[in-house]
Motif scaffolding. Structure first.
Motif, mmCIF file in Angstrom:
data_model
loop_
_atom_site.group_PDB
_atom_site.id
_atom_site.type_symbol
_atom_site.label_atom_id
_atom_site.label_comp_id
_atom_site.label_asym_id
_atom_site.label_seq_id
_atom_site.Cartn_x
_atom_site.Cartn_y
_atom_site.Cartn_z
ATOM 1 N N GLU A 18 0.818 -1.205 0.000
ATOM 2 C CA GLU A 18 0.000 0.000 0.000
ATOM 3 C C GLU A 18 0.860 1.267 0.000
ATOM 4 O O GLU A 18 0.347 2.371 -0.207
ATOM 5 C CB GLU A 18 -0.933 0.005 1.212
ATOM 6 N N ASP A 19 2.172 1.127 0.207
ATOM 7 C CA ASP A 19 3.049 2.296 0.278
ATOM 8 C C ASP A 19 3.417 2.800 -1.119
ATOM 9 O O ASP A 19 3.365 2.065 -2.102
ATOM 10 C CB ASP A 19 4.318 1.970 1.052
ATOM 11 N N THR A 20 3.822 4.067 -1.183
ATOM 12 C CA THR A 20 4.196 4.714 -2.443
ATOM 13 C C THR A 20 5.679 5.052 -2.436
ATOM 14 O O THR A 20 6.203 5.585 -1.449
ATOM 15 C CB THR A 20 3.388 5.997 -2.652
ATOM 16 N N THR A 21 6.358 4.735 -3.518
ATOM 17 C CA THR A 21 7.751 5.130 -3.694
ATOM 18 C C THR A 21 7.791 6.541 -4.263
ATOM 19 O O THR A 21 7.096 6.852 -5.235
ATOM 20 C CB THR A 21 8.475 4.158 -4.642
ATOM 21 N N LYS A 22 8.617 7.406 -3.647
ATOM 22 C CA LYS A 22 8.694 8.811 -4.059
ATOM 23 C C LYS A 22 10.127 9.144 -4.477
ATOM 24 O O LYS A 22 11.073 8.870 -3.740
ATOM 25 C CB LYS A 22 8.254 9.722 -2.922
ATOM 26 N N ILE A 23 10.238 9.761 -5.665
ATOM 27 C CA ILE A 23 11.550 10.118 -6.209
ATOM 28 C C ILE A 23 11.574 11.619 -6.477
ATOM 29 O O ILE A 23 10.678 12.154 -7.136
ATOM 30 C CB ILE A 23 11.838 9.355 -7.519
ATOM 31 N N ASP A 24 12.597 12.293 -5.953
ATOM 32 C CA ASP A 24 12.758 13.738 -6.148
ATOM 33 C C ASP A 24 14.143 13.976 -6.741
ATOM 34 O O ASP A 24 15.158 13.640 -6.134
ATOM 35 C CB ASP A 24 12.619 14.463 -4.811
ATOM 36 N N ILE A 25 14.184 14.550 -7.964
ATOM 37 C CA ILE A 25 15.439 14.723 -8.690
ATOM 38 C C ILE A 25 15.628 16.190 -9.056
ATOM 39 O O ILE A 25 14.686 16.846 -9.515
ATOM 40 C CB ILE A 25 15.462 13.880 -9.982
ATOM 41 N N VAL A 56 12.384 16.930 -11.091
ATOM 42 C CA VAL A 56 11.424 15.867 -11.374
ATOM 43 C C VAL A 56 10.895 15.304 -10.070
ATOM 44 O O VAL A 56 11.655 15.075 -9.127
ATOM 45 C CB VAL A 56 12.088 14.731 -12.196
ATOM 46 N N GLN A 57 9.581 15.116 -10.008
ATOM 47 C CA GLN A 57 8.950 14.383 -8.911
ATOM 48 C C GLN A 57 8.219 13.186 -9.534
ATOM 49 O O GLN A 57 7.363 13.373 -10.396
ATOM 50 C CB GLN A 57 7.961 15.247 -8.122
ATOM 51 N N TRP A 58 8.586 12.011 -9.063
ATOM 52 C CA TRP A 58 8.066 10.786 -9.654
ATOM 53 C C TRP A 58 7.603 9.862 -8.531
ATOM 54 O O TRP A 58 8.393 9.448 -7.696
ATOM 55 C CB TRP A 58 9.169 10.140 -10.487
ATOM 56 N N ASN A 59 6.313 9.531 -8.526
ATOM 57 C CA ASN A 59 5.747 8.641 -7.509
ATOM 58 C C ASN A 59 5.100 7.436 -8.191
ATOM 59 O O ASN A 59 4.469 7.572 -9.237
ATOM 60 C CB ASN A 59 4.671 9.361 -6.674
ATOM 61 N N PHE A 60 5.253 6.258 -7.603
ATOM 62 C CA PHE A 60 4.540 5.087 -8.119
ATOM 63 C C PHE A 60 4.237 4.118 -6.979
ATOM 64 O O PHE A 60 4.890 4.130 -5.927
ATOM 65 C CB PHE A 60 5.329 4.392 -9.233
ATOM 66 N N ASN A 61 3.208 3.289 -7.174
ATOM 67 C CA ASN A 61 2.830 2.317 -6.154
ATOM 68 C C ASN A 61 2.887 0.898 -6.709
ATOM 69 O O ASN A 61 3.254 0.676 -7.866
ATOM 70 C CB ASN A 61 1.444 2.625 -5.577
ATOM 71 N N ALA A 62 2.503 -0.061 -5.891
ATOM 72 C CA ALA A 62 2.626 -1.476 -6.256
ATOM 73 C C ALA A 62 1.732 -1.871 -7.422
ATOM 74 O O ALA A 62 1.963 -2.890 -8.070
ATOM 75 C CB ALA A 62 2.328 -2.351 -5.044
ATOM 76 N N ASN A 63 0.707 -1.075 -7.709
ATOM 77 C CA ASN A 63 -0.207 -1.363 -8.817
ATOM 78 C C ASN A 63 0.242 -0.730 -10.133
ATOM 79 O O ASN A 63 -0.521 -0.686 -11.098
ATOM 80 C CB ASN A 63 -1.621 -0.887 -8.474
ATOM 81 N N ASP A 64 1.470 -0.209 -10.135
ATOM 82 C CA ASP A 64 2.045 0.438 -11.326
ATOM 83 C C ASP A 64 1.371 1.756 -11.685
ATOM 84 O O ASP A 64 1.568 2.280 -12.791
ATOM 85 C CB ASP A 64 2.017 -0.503 -12.540
#
Length: 515
Positions: free
Chosen positions: A363-370, A382-390
């Protein structure tokens, strides 16, 4: 008379003490000989596929120590046409062995084992029944070792079928505390227990696959913190040679990191006997990635999973709370036509933070800040977020950029030249593994596209004129500071990477904004 009596008493006492000492020495020699014969009997009664030789065997029952010198151990396999596995050791010293535990409690308790300069050559192959039975026999009695140390070792793992080196490490030093082998845990993913360990090595070399090799200058690993210095992952062939070998498209890699550190890491087995890794922080200093792709090689048409799916498909559980990349550089180039130079784009001064990489808590979200500099000119974030459901969201903010900077890529890869000033670009993509929806805003001036002739040497005036009829030269021609672009349900080509999907969305929205 008294003096005679005392002298006689002392003489008797001396005889008694001397006799006791002689009996003790004799008994010690007898026990030493008995134990030595038993140890030699065990060492000579190994499975048939095991050959063991040594120069000296020294045993002291008083201290409970056993010392072996100049050891050679060979594991043979007569069922497969493979080379033998060999182990050379300068010496092994076992100290403070508990005979009481061995005789009364039916277990082996050892205070310390020191292994000096082991040199291991292992030929990778399918394990045989004989090797498995050998391991089983070793673990029939519980073995508890308070301290196991390996000093100045070396390791070579060789792929038998290809006769190539898979792994090489020098100056390997290992210290393990409270090590336990037992019947109950021998079939677990980690077939032993321990409380603490330290591992260090120099000049590590590991073949990741048929194309890429990982190397490092030094490695230091503890249960909490680990560090790898001068880490590199590089394609073993030149770009030209790789293209002649490949049957389908594949990137040529050159990836280096000055140092990679892991803080507060831990691994353990879960209730269903799978492995679980948790790491609080991973930090990469000065990572540099050069990627080259030869587009003349046939496409790889296999399905490319999204990153969330790749995480879920790992054979173990992993959670990394935070990853930091400091002062990175990415350079991407591709070859589209034989008679044209490679197209190139690059990012410098790249700093990134990735939070919550996990396949344990879906249920958690991966967050990427570049944050980086694009083509040595334009700031980009860049802000990039994704979860387990793609499901993902990808946002980018690109600063002022002279369009001519893109020509080193567009001229070679798209057969076009662009000019003008791109003052500001924003876009946001919401999507999943199949489709994406993008909103884009762009501010620009004097933008023009030149379509080149097939040889790329001059402008195709006719086609360029037609293209520029549909492109607005300025973003404020309609009294608006920005031009807006939008595209819904952009379909993903699942045989290509996520970055191709991002570019496909951006190019569709740009076309909408510029025309």
């Amino acid at each position: 008379m008294y003096l005679y009596f005392m002298a006689n008493k002392k003489k008797k006492l001396l005889y008694i003490v001397t006799t006791v000492m002689l009996l003790f020495v004799a008994l010690s020699l007898f026990i030493n000989s008995f134990v030595k014969n038993k140890v030699e009997e065990h060492l000579s009664n190994l499975p048939q596929n095991v050959d063991l030789s040594y120069k000296n065997l020294t045993i002291s029952t008083i201290s409970g120590s056993i010392i072996l010198n100049d050891i050679k151990l060979v594991l043979k396999n007569d069922t497969l046409p493979t080379k033998d596995n060999t182990l050379f050791i300068n010496s092994i010293e076992v100290t403070n062995t508990s005979y009481w535990d061995y005789i009364v409690n039916n277990k082996i308790s050892i205070q310390e084992i020191v292994v000096i300069k082991p040199n291991v050559t292992y030929n990778k192959k399918e394990s045989s029944q004989k090797e498995n039975s050998f391991l089983k026999e070793l673990s029939e009695k519980p073995i508890n070792i308070n301290r196991l140390s390996i000093e100045d070792g070396s390791l070579n793992i060789i792929h038998n079928k290809k006769d190539s080196l898979l792994l090489q490490a020098t100056n390997v030093n290992v210290l393990v505390e409270d090590l336990l082998f037992s019947e109950e845990i021998k079939n677990k993913p980690i077939p032993f227990q321990f409380k603490n360990y330290t591992i260090s090595s120099e000049e590590l070399k590991y073949q990741l696959n048929d194309f890429d090799i990982l190397t490092s200058k030094s490695i230091s690993v503890t249960p909490k913190n680990s560090e790898i210095n001068n880490l590199a992952i590089k394609t073993r062939y030149s770009k030209e040679k790789l293209s002649t070998i490949l049957k389908t498209e594949r990137d040529h890699f050159d990836f280096t990191v000055d140092s990679l550190t892991l803080s507060n890491s831990n691994f353990e087995t879960t209730a269903n006997d799978s492995l679980k890794f948790t790491i609080e922080k991973v930090e990469l200093e000065n990572p540099k990635l050069n990627i080259y792709r030869d587009k003349l090689v046939p496409d790889d048409t296999t399905i490319k999973p999204m990153y969330a799916t790749l995480l879920q498909e790992l054979p173990f559980k992993i959670t990394i709370s935070k990853v930091e990349l400091n002062n990175g550089h990415i350079d991407y180039s591709e070859k589209v036509k034989k008679d044209r130079p490679t197209g190139n784009i690059y990012f410098s001064k790249l700093n990134a933070q990735i939070d919550n990489i996990t396949n344990e808590f879906i249920e958690d979200t991966t967050k990427i800040d570049i944050k980086a500099t694009f083509m040595n000119q334009s700031p980009i974030s860049v802000q990039w977020n994704f979860n387990a459901n793609d499901q993902f969201n990808f946002k980018a903010d690109i600063g002022s950029l002279q369009a001519q900077k893109l020509n080193q890529f567009t001229e070679a890869s798209l057969n076009t030249k662009v000019s003008g000033m791109l003052d500001k670009t924003y876009f946001s993509i919401n999507g999943n593994s199949s489709i994406g929806n993008i909103d884009l805003k762009i501010k620009y001036e004097d933008f023009e596209v030149k379509v080149l002739t097939k040889d790329g040497k001059e402008k195709n005036k006719f086609i360029s004129a037609i293209v520029n009829l549909f492109i607005s030269k300025k973003s404020d021609e309609t009294n608006s500071q920005f031009k807006n672009g939008k595209k819904e349900e952009v379909k993903r080509d699942k045989t290509k990477s996520i970055f191709n999907f991002i570019w496909k969305n951006v190019s569709a929205a740009l076309l909408d904004a510029l025309t």
